[in-house]
Enzyme design. Structure first.
Site, mmCIF file in Angstrom:
data_model
loop_
_atom_site.group_PDB
_atom_site.id
_atom_site.type_symbol
_atom_site.label_atom_id
_atom_site.label_comp_id
_atom_site.label_asym_id
_atom_site.label_seq_id
_atom_site.Cartn_x
_atom_site.Cartn_y
_atom_site.Cartn_z
ATOM 1 N N CYS A 1 0.875 -1.184 0.000
ATOM 2 C CA CYS A 1 0.000 0.000 0.000
ATOM 3 C C CYS A 1 0.905 1.224 0.000
ATOM 4 C CB CYS A 1 -0.974 -0.027 1.178
ATOM 5 S SG CYS A 1 -0.184 0.015 2.798
ATOM 6 N N CYS B 1 -1.239 0.690 7.475
ATOM 7 C CA CYS B 1 -2.674 0.394 7.628
ATOM 8 C C CYS B 1 -3.092 -0.811 6.778
ATOM 9 C CB CYS B 1 -3.532 1.607 7.246
ATOM 10 S SG CYS B 1 -3.281 3.040 8.311
ATOM 11 N N ARG B 2 -3.277 -0.589 5.478
ATOM 12 C CA ARG B 2 -3.887 -1.636 4.639
ATOM 13 C C ARG B 2 -3.006 -2.852 4.412
ATOM 14 N NH1 ARG B 2 -5.025 2.423 -0.068
ATOM 15 N NH2 ARG B 2 -3.105 3.200 0.863
HETATM 16 P P1 4NP Z 1 -1.627 2.811 4.262
HETATM 17 O O1 4NP Z 1 -2.305 4.128 4.856
HETATM 18 O O2 4NP Z 1 -1.088 3.192 2.884
HETATM 19 O O3 4NP Z 1 -2.802 1.873 4.164
HETATM 20 O O4 4NP Z 1 -0.563 2.364 5.212
HETATM 21 C C1 4NP Z 1 -1.742 5.377 4.861
HETATM 22 C C2 4NP Z 1 -0.678 5.634 5.687
HETATM 23 C C3 4NP Z 1 -0.142 6.891 5.722
HETATM 24 C C4 4NP Z 1 -0.651 7.882 4.914
HETATM 25 C C5 4NP Z 1 -1.717 7.617 4.067
HETATM 26 C C6 4NP Z 1 -2.263 6.347 4.031
HETATM 27 N N1 4NP Z 1 -0.098 9.188 4.984
HETATM 28 O O5 4NP Z 1 -0.629 10.085 4.298
HETATM 29 O O6 4NP Z 1 0.910 9.402 5.692
#
Ligand code: 4NP
Length: 155
Positions: free
Chosen positions: A10, A15-16
């Site tokens: 991701c 998170c995902r």
């Molecule tokens: P992930 O979520 O890609 O699912 O880990 C995010 C984590 C951080 C950010 C955006 C989405 N960010 O903008 O820092």
């Protein structure tokens, strides 16, 4: 060494993709699939950090502890070492295609493309949401993990 390996990707790897890794790990164990599993982010802003506390709580609610995971950025070697690299949304997949070295051997795909009636859909990004959004993400990655594991079990 398992002949199959899958890397979930991701944006931030907090998170995902750690949730996808956890759901897939559980499913692989359930069906007896020997496979190496990891996750990474296309960006390195959160490298070295544990998952978002909402992701840790969501995984814990579903019986999986992801608190030991540490975020990392995807590397060129990942494209040569993993047999499958799975993006969680369209931007992740587009970034992976851009980062892909010439001698890459990994098969690139979008997680929900492995689910016949969810093909072409992105796993929802819960970053700006609340716990109910993380629950939707858990459902998405669980459905995707089940379908992908079943597919790889036949590979
Ligand atoms: P992930 O979520 O890609 O699912 O880990 C995010 C984590 C951080 C950010 C955006 C989405 N960010 O903008 O820092």
């Amino acid at each position: 060494m398992p002949k199959l390996s899958v890397l979930f990707v991701c944006l931030g790897n907090i998170c995902r993709s750690p949730l996808a890794e956890a759901a897939f790990r559980e499913e692989a164990k359930r069906i007896g699939l020997a496979i190496e599993i990891d996750s990474a982010g296309t960006g390195g802003w959160h490298a070295g950090e544990p998952p978002d506390r909402r992701a840790i709580a969501t995984a814990r609610k579903h019986g999986v502890d992801i608190s030991n995971h540490r975020a990392r950025k995807v590397t060129a070697d990942d494209f040569r070492c993993f047999t499958h690299i799975v993006g969680l949304d369209f931007e992740n997949l587009a970034d992976l295609q851009r980062l892909r070295p010439r001698d890459a051997t990994a098969d690139l795909s979008l997680l929900l493309d492995h689910v016949p009636d969810r093909s072409g859909e992105a796993v929802s990004d819960p970053w700006y949401g609340d716990m109910s959004d993380f629950e939707v993400t858990w459902n998405d990655v669980s459905v995707g993990a089940k379908a992908l594991a079943a597919e790889l079990a036949l590979a």
